[in-house]
Write a protein that holds these residues in place. Sequence first.
Motif, PDB file in Angstrom:
ATOM      1  N   TYR A   1      44.033  50.174  44.048  1.00 55.16           N
ATOM      2  CA  TYR A   1      43.180  50.632  42.960  1.00 55.16           C
ATOM      3  C   TYR A   1      43.453  52.112  42.705  1.00 55.16           C
ATOM      4  O   TYR A   1      43.875  52.842  43.590  1.00 55.16           O
ATOM      5  CB  TYR A   1      41.695  50.518  43.334  1.00 55.16           C
ATOM      6  CG  TYR A   1      41.160  49.123  43.503  1.00 55.16           C
ATOM      7  CD1 TYR A   1      41.179  48.488  44.740  1.00 55.16           C
ATOM      8  CD2 TYR A   1      40.593  48.445  42.425  1.00 55.16           C
ATOM      9  CE1 TYR A   1      40.654  47.212  44.899  1.00 55.16           C
ATOM     10  CE2 TYR A   1      40.061  47.169  42.580  1.00 55.16           C
ATOM     11  CZ  TYR A   1      40.103  46.569  43.824  1.00 55.16           C
ATOM     12  OH  TYR A   1      39.570  45.303  43.975  1.00 55.16           O
TER      13      TYR A   1
ATOM     14  N   LEU B   1      41.940  48.058  39.100  1.00 57.41           N
ATOM     15  CA  LEU B   1      42.935  47.352  39.894  1.00 57.41           C
ATOM     16  C   LEU B   1      44.325  47.553  39.312  1.00 57.41           C
ATOM     17  O   LEU B   1      44.555  47.312  38.120  1.00 57.41           O
ATOM     18  CB  LEU B   1      42.594  45.863  39.956  1.00 57.41           C
ATOM     19  CG  LEU B   1      43.506  44.975  40.776  1.00 57.41           C
ATOM     20  CD1 LEU B   1      43.426  45.339  42.253  1.00 57.41           C
ATOM     21  CD2 LEU B   1      43.140  43.510  40.573  1.00 57.41           C
TER      22      LEU B   1
ATOM     23  N   ARG C   1      35.218  28.746  49.626  1.00 55.31           N
ATOM     24  CA  ARG C   1      33.834  28.394  49.306  1.00 55.31           C
ATOM     25  C   ARG C   1      33.245  27.439  50.330  1.00 55.31           C
ATOM     26  O   ARG C   1      32.112  27.579  50.757  1.00 55.31           O
ATOM     27  CB  ARG C   1      33.772  27.761  47.920  1.00 55.31           C
ATOM     28  CG  ARG C   1      33.921  28.728  46.796  1.00 55.31           C
ATOM     29  CD  ARG C   1      33.549  28.059  45.507  1.00 55.31           C
ATOM     30  NE  ARG C   1      33.565  29.001  44.411  1.00 55.31           N
ATOM     31  CZ  ARG C   1      33.154  28.729  43.192  1.00 55.31           C
ATOM     32  NH1 ARG C   1      32.692  27.525  42.912  1.00 55.31           N
ATOM     33  NH2 ARG C   1      33.206  29.625  42.247  1.00 55.31           N
TER      34      ARG C   1
ATOM     35  N   ASN D   1      34.988  37.216  49.437  1.00 48.87           N
ATOM     36  CA  ASN D   1      36.078  38.186  49.398  1.00 48.87           C
ATOM     37  C   ASN D   1      35.598  39.624  49.434  1.00 48.87           C
ATOM     38  O   ASN D   1      36.078  40.469  48.687  1.00 48.87           O
ATOM     39  CB  ASN D   1      36.940  37.959  48.152  1.00 48.87           C
ATOM     40  CG  ASN D   1      36.177  38.317  46.880  1.00 48.87           C
ATOM     41  OD1 ASN D   1      34.975  38.128  46.798  1.00 48.87           O
ATOM     42  ND2 ASN D   1      36.889  38.866  45.911  1.00 48.87           N
TER      43      ASN D   1
ATOM     44  N   GLN E   1      35.667  43.293  50.186  1.00 44.07           N
ATOM     45  CA  GLN E   1      36.852  44.112  50.384  1.00 44.07           C
ATOM     46  C   GLN E   1      36.552  45.290  51.299  1.00 44.07           C
ATOM     47  O   GLN E   1      35.464  45.860  51.271  1.00 44.07           O
ATOM     48  CB  GLN E   1      37.373  44.601  49.027  1.00 44.07           C
ATOM     49  CG  GLN E   1      37.834  43.445  48.135  1.00 44.07           C
ATOM     50  CD  GLN E   1      38.382  43.890  46.817  1.00 44.07           C
ATOM     51  OE1 GLN E   1      38.941  44.980  46.690  1.00 44.07           O
ATOM     52  NE2 GLN E   1      38.238  43.051  45.804  1.00 44.07           N
TER      53      GLN E   1
ATOM     54  N   ASN F   1      31.785  34.311  40.373  1.00 44.16           N
ATOM     55  CA  ASN F   1      31.571  33.631  41.654  1.00 44.16           C
ATOM     56  C   ASN F   1      30.514  34.361  42.467  1.00 44.16           C
ATOM     57  O   ASN F   1      29.687  33.745  43.119  1.00 44.16           O
ATOM     58  CB  ASN F   1      32.860  33.578  42.466  1.00 44.16           C
ATOM     59  CG  ASN F   1      33.781  32.479  42.003  1.00 44.16           C
ATOM     60  OD1 ASN F   1      33.325  31.414  41.600  1.00 44.16           O
ATOM     61  ND2 ASN F   1      35.079  32.730  42.059  1.00 44.16           N
ATOM     62  N   ASN F   2      30.625  35.668  42.480  1.00 46.38           N
ATOM     63  CA  ASN F   2      29.650  36.467  43.198  1.00 46.38           C
ATOM     64  C   ASN F   2      29.646  37.883  42.648  1.00 46.38           C
ATOM     65  O   ASN F   2      30.541  38.266  41.883  1.00 46.38           O
ATOM     66  CB  ASN F   2      29.958  36.476  44.711  1.00 46.38           C
ATOM     67  CG  ASN F   2      31.317  37.084  45.024  1.00 46.38           C
ATOM     68  OD1 ASN F   2      31.530  38.271  44.843  1.00 46.38           O
ATOM     69  ND2 ASN F   2      32.232  36.264  45.521  1.00 46.38           N
TER      70      ASN F   2
ATOM     71  N   ARG G   1      25.737  35.531  45.788  1.00 50.37           N
ATOM     72  CA  ARG G   1      26.516  34.485  45.157  1.00 50.37           C
ATOM     73  C   ARG G   1      25.885  34.097  43.816  1.00 50.37           C
ATOM     74  O   ARG G   1      24.694  34.333  43.585  1.00 50.37           O
ATOM     75  CB  ARG G   1      26.601  33.261  46.066  1.00 50.37           C
ATOM     76  CG  ARG G   1      27.238  33.548  47.404  1.00 50.37           C
ATOM     77  CD  ARG G   1      27.137  32.343  48.330  1.00 50.37           C
ATOM     78  NE  ARG G   1      27.434  32.692  49.702  1.00 50.37           N
ATOM     79  CZ  ARG G   1      28.633  32.575  50.250  1.00 50.37           C
ATOM     80  NH1 ARG G   1      29.640  32.139  49.537  1.00 50.37           N
ATOM     81  NH2 ARG G   1      28.806  32.912  51.525  1.00 50.37           N
TER      82      ARG G   1
ATOM     83  N   GLN H   1      33.113  39.395  40.868  1.00 53.93           N
ATOM     84  CA  GLN H   1      34.292  38.552  41.055  1.00 53.93           C
ATOM     85  C   GLN H   1      34.251  37.442  40.030  1.00 53.93           C
ATOM     86  O   GLN H   1      33.348  36.606  40.026  1.00 53.93           O
ATOM     87  CB  GLN H   1      34.357  37.957  42.454  1.00 53.93           C
ATOM     88  CG  GLN H   1      35.710  37.302  42.688  1.00 53.93           C
ATOM     89  CD  GLN H   1      35.708  36.219  43.726  1.00 53.93           C
ATOM     90  OE1 GLN H   1      34.676  35.848  44.253  1.00 53.93           O
ATOM     91  NE2 GLN H   1      36.874  35.697  44.020  1.00 53.93           N
TER      92      GLN H   1
ATOM     93  N   ARG I   1      34.879  34.109  37.882  1.00 54.70           N
ATOM     94  CA  ARG I   1      35.062  32.715  38.255  1.00 54.70           C
ATOM     95  C   ARG I   1      36.495  32.267  37.974  1.00 54.70           C
ATOM     96  O   ARG I   1      37.033  31.394  38.643  1.00 54.70           O
ATOM     97  CB  ARG I   1      34.058  31.851  37.487  1.00 54.70           C
ATOM     98  CG  ARG I   1      33.966  30.411  37.987  1.00 54.70           C
ATOM     99  CD  ARG I   1      32.874  29.658  37.247  1.00 54.70           C
ATOM    100  NE  ARG I   1      31.555  30.157  37.574  1.00 54.70           N
ATOM    101  CZ  ARG I   1      30.876  29.814  38.668  1.00 54.70           C
ATOM    102  NH1 ARG I   1      31.403  28.989  39.524  1.00 54.70           N
ATOM    103  NH2 ARG I   1      29.668  30.311  38.894  1.00 54.70           N
TER     104      ARG I   1
ATOM    105  N   PHE J   1      40.918  35.462  40.662  1.00 57.87           N
ATOM    106  CA  PHE J   1      40.413  36.011  41.893  1.00 57.87           C
ATOM    107  C   PHE J   1      40.057  37.480  41.782  1.00 57.87           C
ATOM    108  O   PHE J   1      39.589  38.082  42.724  1.00 57.87           O
ATOM    109  CB  PHE J   1      41.467  35.812  42.991  1.00 57.87           C
ATOM    110  CG  PHE J   1      41.037  36.273  44.342  1.00 57.87           C
ATOM    111  CD1 PHE J   1      41.698  37.300  44.959  1.00 57.87           C
ATOM    112  CD2 PHE J   1      39.955  35.700  44.980  1.00 57.87           C
ATOM    113  CE1 PHE J   1      41.307  37.754  46.207  1.00 57.87           C
ATOM    114  CE2 PHE J   1      39.546  36.135  46.220  1.00 57.87           C
ATOM    115  CZ  PHE J   1      40.233  37.171  46.842  1.00 57.87           C
ATOM    116  N   LYS J   2      40.220  38.064  40.597  1.00 65.09           N
ATOM    117  CA  LYS J   2      40.076  39.505  40.493  1.00 65.09           C
ATOM    118  C   LYS J   2      38.618  39.932  40.559  1.00 65.09           C
ATOM    119  O   LYS J   2      37.732  39.270  40.008  1.00 65.09           O
ATOM    120  CB  LYS J   2      40.709  39.982  39.188  1.00 65.09           C
ATOM    121  CG  LYS J   2      42.213  39.748  39.158  1.00 65.09           C
ATOM    122  CD  LYS J   2      42.795  40.011  37.801  1.00 65.09           C
ATOM    123  CE  LYS J   2      44.269  39.617  37.779  1.00 65.09           C
ATOM    124  NZ  LYS J   2      44.864  39.727  36.451  1.00 65.09           N
ATOM    125  N   THR J   3      38.390  41.037  41.250  1.00 70.94           N
ATOM    126  CA  THR J   3      37.066  41.644  41.332  1.00 70.94           C
ATOM    127  C   THR J   3      37.092  42.930  40.537  1.00 70.94           C
ATOM    128  O   THR J   3      37.902  43.806  40.812  1.00 70.94           O
ATOM    129  CB  THR J   3      36.682  41.933  42.795  1.00 70.94           C
ATOM    130  OG1 THR J   3      36.699  40.696  43.521  1.00 70.94           O
ATOM    131  CG2 THR J   3      35.306  42.552  42.866  1.00 70.94           C
ATOM    132  N   ILE J   4      36.215  43.030  39.561  1.00 69.29           N
ATOM    133  CA  ILE J   4      36.218  44.181  38.666  1.00 69.29           C
ATOM    134  C   ILE J   4      35.040  45.081  38.994  1.00 69.29           C
ATOM    135  O   ILE J   4      33.889  44.633  39.041  1.00 69.29           O
ATOM    136  CB  ILE J   4      36.140  43.747  37.194  1.00 69.29           C
ATOM    137  CG1 ILE J   4      37.259  42.752  36.874  1.00 69.29           C
ATOM    138  CG2 ILE J   4      36.225  44.968  36.276  1.00 69.29           C
ATOM    139  CD1 ILE J   4      38.649  43.299  37.019  1.00 69.29           C
TER     140      ILE J   4
END
Lengths: 118, 111
Positions: free
Chosen positions: A35, A45, A99, A105, A107, B30-31, B50, B92, B94, B97-100
């Motif tokens: 990042y 990212l 899941r 995940n 980090q 997703n979460n 979640r 994250q 759905r 897989f990227k988490t912003i």
Amino acid sequence: DAGITQSPRHKVTETGTPVTLRCHQTENHRYMYWYRQDPGHGLRLIHYSYGVKDTDKGEVSDGYSVSRSKTEDFLLTLESATSSQTSVYFCAISKSPDREAGVTNEQFFGPGTRLTVL
Amino acid sequence: SQQGEEDPQALSIQEGENATMNCSYKTSINNLQWYRQNSGRGLVHLILIRSNEREKHSGRLRVTLDTSKKSSSLLITASRAADTASYFCAAQSREGFKTIFGAGTRLFVKA
């Protein structure tokens, strides 16, 4: 602290020079991320890796390349640094999300590398 | 554009007061995670909620999630000077897989 180190921690370079930043982990996590953090933008990212030799682009990948030849190392290369790439760079790692097993995940971040491109 | 957007950008309170930070996001998730960053350091994961959860607690932290409004809030109760830091939400998606991460809320707790 998760076993993540970044090197170098500080670097000053000139426009047009190549720069490589290294991230090293001792956690054996599958996923690794690069990042950049800039005022007003949070973390963006650049690239991420989901296994050895498996990488993908993030939202700000232009001007950057990555390599992962070993689980523990993830390299970020600026082929020809520009002043707009002056930033703080963070490496992060995470487990593979599962899941069914309830693995998510979260980090874990390294200490960061402050890069200045003059 | 950022998936997560925090509000307010900065917050200054007295020790002992509660601090509430809000986050909005744009797509299905997703979460949603909250992180803390002390000045000059990397981010530290605080709590994850979640998509099928509405509220979660961890010590002095309380997180809520409203998927219909695509928003989350982080409440820190009985704040301490040591809570002074920047707080980031991270959604994250759905898809993929990227988490912003959002731009963060800077919290200053005065002793």
